[in-house]
Design a protein around this motif. Structure first.
Motif, PDB file in Angstrom:
ATOM      1  N   GLU A 162     -17.013  61.021  12.116  1.00  0.00           N
ATOM      2  CA  GLU A 162     -17.137  60.613  10.704  1.00  0.00           C
ATOM      3  C   GLU A 162     -18.483  59.908  10.459  1.00  0.00           C
ATOM      4  O   GLU A 162     -19.013  59.921   9.355  1.00  0.00           O
ATOM      5  CB  GLU A 162     -15.983  59.665  10.341  1.00  0.00           C
ATOM      6  CG  GLU A 162     -15.801  59.496   8.845  1.00  0.00           C
ATOM      7  CD  GLU A 162     -14.762  58.443   8.493  1.00  0.00           C
ATOM      8  OE1 GLU A 162     -14.538  57.532   9.296  1.00  0.00           O
ATOM      9  OE2 GLU A 162     -14.193  58.539   7.399  1.00  0.00           O
ATOM     10  N   LYS A 163     -19.022  59.306  11.539  1.00  0.00           N
ATOM     11  CA  LYS A 163     -20.314  58.609  11.430  1.00  0.00           C
ATOM     12  C   LYS A 163     -21.444  59.549  11.012  1.00  0.00           C
ATOM     13  O   LYS A 163     -22.453  59.130  10.474  1.00  0.00           O
ATOM     14  CB  LYS A 163     -20.681  57.972  12.771  1.00  0.00           C
ATOM     15  CG  LYS A 163     -19.880  56.722  13.078  1.00  0.00           C
ATOM     16  CD  LYS A 163     -20.294  56.139  14.400  1.00  0.00           C
ATOM     17  CE  LYS A 163     -19.401  54.965  14.755  1.00  0.00           C
ATOM     18  NZ  LYS A 163     -19.592  54.506  16.125  1.00  0.00           N
ATOM     19  N   GLU A 164     -21.231  60.841  11.325  1.00  0.00           N
ATOM     20  CA  GLU A 164     -22.292  61.810  11.012  1.00  0.00           C
ATOM     21  C   GLU A 164     -22.293  62.189   9.531  1.00  0.00           C
ATOM     22  O   GLU A 164     -23.244  62.782   9.035  1.00  0.00           O
ATOM     23  CB  GLU A 164     -22.090  63.084  11.861  1.00  0.00           C
ATOM     24  CG  GLU A 164     -22.245  62.820  13.361  1.00  0.00           C
ATOM     25  CD  GLU A 164     -21.592  63.902  14.211  1.00  0.00           C
ATOM     26  OE1 GLU A 164     -21.276  64.985  13.692  1.00  0.00           O
ATOM     27  OE2 GLU A 164     -21.384  63.635  15.411  1.00  0.00           O
ATOM     28  N   ILE A 165     -21.189  61.857   8.839  1.00  0.00           N
ATOM     29  CA  ILE A 165     -21.090  62.218   7.417  1.00  0.00           C
ATOM     30  C   ILE A 165     -21.822  61.162   6.586  1.00  0.00           C
ATOM     31  O   ILE A 165     -21.607  59.958   6.773  1.00  0.00           O
ATOM     32  CB  ILE A 165     -19.610  62.298   6.970  1.00  0.00           C
ATOM     33  CG1 ILE A 165     -18.868  63.346   7.808  1.00  0.00           C
ATOM     34  CG2 ILE A 165     -19.490  62.607   5.491  1.00  0.00           C
ATOM     35  CD1 ILE A 165     -17.372  63.355   7.598  1.00  0.00           C
ATOM     36  N   ALA A 166     -22.667  61.647   5.686  1.00  0.00           N
ATOM     37  CA  ALA A 166     -23.425  60.703   4.838  1.00  0.00           C
ATOM     38  C   ALA A 166     -22.474  59.997   3.868  1.00  0.00           C
ATOM     39  O   ALA A 166     -21.475  60.569   3.437  1.00  0.00           O
ATOM     40  CB  ALA A 166     -24.473  61.483   4.052  1.00  0.00           C
ATOM     41  N   ILE A 167     -22.764  58.745   3.583  1.00  0.00           N
ATOM     42  CA  ILE A 167     -21.930  58.019   2.619  1.00  0.00           C
ATOM     43  C   ILE A 167     -22.790  57.565   1.447  1.00  0.00           C
ATOM     44  O   ILE A 167     -24.009  57.404   1.588  1.00  0.00           O
ATOM     45  CB  ILE A 167     -21.229  56.801   3.256  1.00  0.00           C
ATOM     46  CG1 ILE A 167     -22.218  55.943   4.050  1.00  0.00           C
ATOM     47  CG2 ILE A 167     -20.080  57.223   4.127  1.00  0.00           C
ATOM     48  CD1 ILE A 167     -21.625  54.652   4.534  1.00  0.00           C
TER      49      ILE A 167
ATOM     50  N   PRO B 204     -24.755  55.393  -0.894  1.00  0.00           N
ATOM     51  CA  PRO B 204     -25.374  54.087  -0.593  1.00  0.00           C
ATOM     52  C   PRO B 204     -24.800  52.964  -1.465  1.00  0.00           C
ATOM     53  O   PRO B 204     -24.384  53.202  -2.595  1.00  0.00           O
ATOM     54  CB  PRO B 204     -26.858  54.314  -0.881  1.00  0.00           C
ATOM     55  CG  PRO B 204     -26.908  55.508  -1.740  1.00  0.00           C
ATOM     56  CD  PRO B 204     -25.701  56.333  -1.463  1.00  0.00           C
TER      57      PRO B 204
ATOM     58  N   GLU C 216     -25.325  50.228   5.163  1.00  0.00           N
ATOM     59  CA  GLU C 216     -24.617  51.402   5.683  1.00  0.00           C
ATOM     60  C   GLU C 216     -23.682  51.032   6.830  1.00  0.00           C
ATOM     61  O   GLU C 216     -22.524  51.474   6.874  1.00  0.00           O
ATOM     62  CB  GLU C 216     -25.620  52.465   6.136  1.00  0.00           C
ATOM     63  CG  GLU C 216     -24.920  53.781   6.409  1.00  0.00           C
ATOM     64  CD  GLU C 216     -25.856  54.886   6.884  1.00  0.00           C
ATOM     65  OE1 GLU C 216     -27.050  54.842   6.550  1.00  0.00           O
ATOM     66  OE2 GLU C 216     -25.359  55.786   7.593  1.00  0.00           O
ATOM     67  N   SER C 217     -24.166  50.186   7.749  1.00  0.00           N
ATOM     68  CA  SER C 217     -23.301  49.842   8.890  1.00  0.00           C
ATOM     69  C   SER C 217     -22.084  49.035   8.433  1.00  0.00           C
ATOM     70  O   SER C 217     -20.984  49.208   8.952  1.00  0.00           O
ATOM     71  CB  SER C 217     -24.089  49.083   9.961  1.00  0.00           C
ATOM     72  OG  SER C 217     -24.560  47.876   9.430  1.00  0.00           O
TER      73      SER C 217
ATOM     74  N   ARG D 177     -19.642  51.477   6.810  1.00  0.00           N
ATOM     75  CA  ARG D 177     -18.934  52.265   7.837  1.00  0.00           C
ATOM     76  C   ARG D 177     -17.884  51.407   8.536  1.00  0.00           C
ATOM     77  O   ARG D 177     -16.786  51.878   8.849  1.00  0.00           O
ATOM     78  CB  ARG D 177     -19.933  52.836   8.853  1.00  0.00           C
ATOM     79  CG  ARG D 177     -20.803  53.927   8.259  1.00  0.00           C
ATOM     80  CD  ARG D 177     -21.480  54.772   9.322  1.00  0.00           C
ATOM     81  NE  ARG D 177     -22.411  55.713   8.725  1.00  0.00           N
ATOM     82  CZ  ARG D 177     -22.063  56.861   8.145  1.00  0.00           C
ATOM     83  NH1 ARG D 177     -20.790  57.199   8.091  1.00  0.00           N
ATOM     84  NH2 ARG D 177     -22.975  57.656   7.615  1.00  0.00           N
TER      85      ARG D 177
ATOM     86  N   LYS E  46     -13.282  63.190   8.726  1.00  0.00           N
ATOM     87  CA  LYS E  46     -12.737  62.222   7.770  1.00  0.00           C
ATOM     88  C   LYS E  46     -11.203  62.287   7.775  1.00  0.00           C
ATOM     89  O   LYS E  46     -10.528  61.263   7.740  1.00  0.00           O
ATOM     90  CB  LYS E  46     -13.281  62.507   6.372  1.00  0.00           C
ATOM     91  CG  LYS E  46     -12.954  61.430   5.378  1.00  0.00           C
ATOM     92  CD  LYS E  46     -13.537  61.738   4.019  1.00  0.00           C
ATOM     93  CE  LYS E  46     -13.031  60.752   2.977  1.00  0.00           C
ATOM     94  NZ  LYS E  46     -11.585  60.716   2.855  1.00  0.00           N
TER      95      LYS E  46
END
Lengths: 105, 193
Positions: free
Chosen positions: A18-23, A25, B32-33, B36, B119
């Motif tokens: 899931e870390k590879e999926i952009a979120i 900002p 971002e971190s 996540r 996801k």
């Protein structure tokens, strides 16, 4: 068939991707607006809480002082040997009166 | 020390001396971190929780000593904020909507691993871990979702290493029991090695 825990372990490996999926900002401006509000509100709340606590402290101290003001003379009086002797005499007198009442009968 | 860590320390000092722009730079660098990380505590209120984390970081910035990187310190604050979120949810008795109806149907044909959306896998794992008691859930979330080694989990939560190992062992036993009963029995059967 894998055990359930192995399946969970593999599921976690899948989930790690899931870390590879952009979120989307985070809006830094809105974060800063909240930070500014908190920077003003939180110290104000802390000051009010301190004032409230100080008020309670004064109230509790005053209540304790009133209790002690009335309690100390009573305790002193009860510890007084004269008061103890008086009480003893009262008891004896009551007993005598009781005995006399029996004699009369 | 990484250059980002040096920038962090410089920005912390600037923030403490009243430079709001410096804190905005810290937020931008770590947003971002934090987002996540907060996804591991809530699937629907990520931005709200991230905002809370940055507010808490700002309010306690004067206590940051600088002997560890700022990102570790923020992650620690994020962990405790996430835990508080779980507690608040529990007390409101308003658990997040079960994802069981939107994720993979175990009765359906087994989907090939390569098309599984990470996801969806994370949602499923989140739902499974939410069945554990809070302390177990926290340790397993850090291990399974954040992929943090046990030593680091111990450091972040203030537990001993042995304490973390014992907690993980017990949590796994509880997970095993959950997997033996419906609705989880066979629900992950589509996962192959």
């Amino acid at each position: 068939m894998d055990s359930f825990l192995n399946q969970v372990e593999k599921l976690s490996q899948l989930a790690a991707r899931e870390k590879e999926i952009a979120i989307a900002p985070l809006d830094v401006a809105s974060v800063m607006a909240r930070v500014e509000r908190a920077a003003w509100i939180v110290p104000a709340c802390e000051r009010e809480t301190q004032r409230l606590m100080a008020g309670f402290g004064i109230l509790i101290t005053a209540a304790a002082a009133v209790v002690l003001f009335f309690a100390i003379p009573i305790v002193n009086e009860k510890n007084n040997p004269v008061w103890a002797m008086d009480s003893l005499m009262d008891v004896m007198e009551s007993s005598e009166m009781l005995l006399e009442s029996f004699d009369l009968e | 020390m990484l250059s980002a860590d040096k920038e962090d320390i410089a920005d912390v000092r600037a923030t403490l001396s009243g430079d709001a722009e410096a804190y905005a730079r810290i937020v931008a660098r770590h947003a971002e971190s934090v987002q996540r990380q907060m996804r591991h505590f809530s699937r629907h209120e990520v931005d709200e929780l991230s905002h809370d984390v940055f507010v808490e970081v700002y309010l306690s910035l004067s206590r940051f000593r600088g002997d560890a990187p700022l990102r570790h310190w923020i992650a620690r604050i994020g962990t405790f904020r996430g835990c508080r979120h779980w507690r608040m949810q529990k007390s409101r008795n308003a658990r997040e909507k079960s994802l069981s109806d939107v994720v993979i149907d175990s009765a359906a044909a087994e989907p090939p691993r390569e098309i599984i959306d990470p996801k969806i896998a994370a949602d499923l794992l989140f739902e499974l871990l939410s069945l554990l008691p809070e302390a177990d859930r926290l340790v397993m979330t850090l291990m399974y979702l954040e992929k943090i080694p046990q030593d680091e989990i111990a450091e972040r939560l203030g537990y001993s290493r042995v304490g973390v190992a014992v907690r993980i062992h017990r949590a796994k036993k509880k997970l095993q029991k959950i997997g033996e009963k419906p609705p989880w029995k066979g629900r992950l059967a589509w996962i192959h090695s």
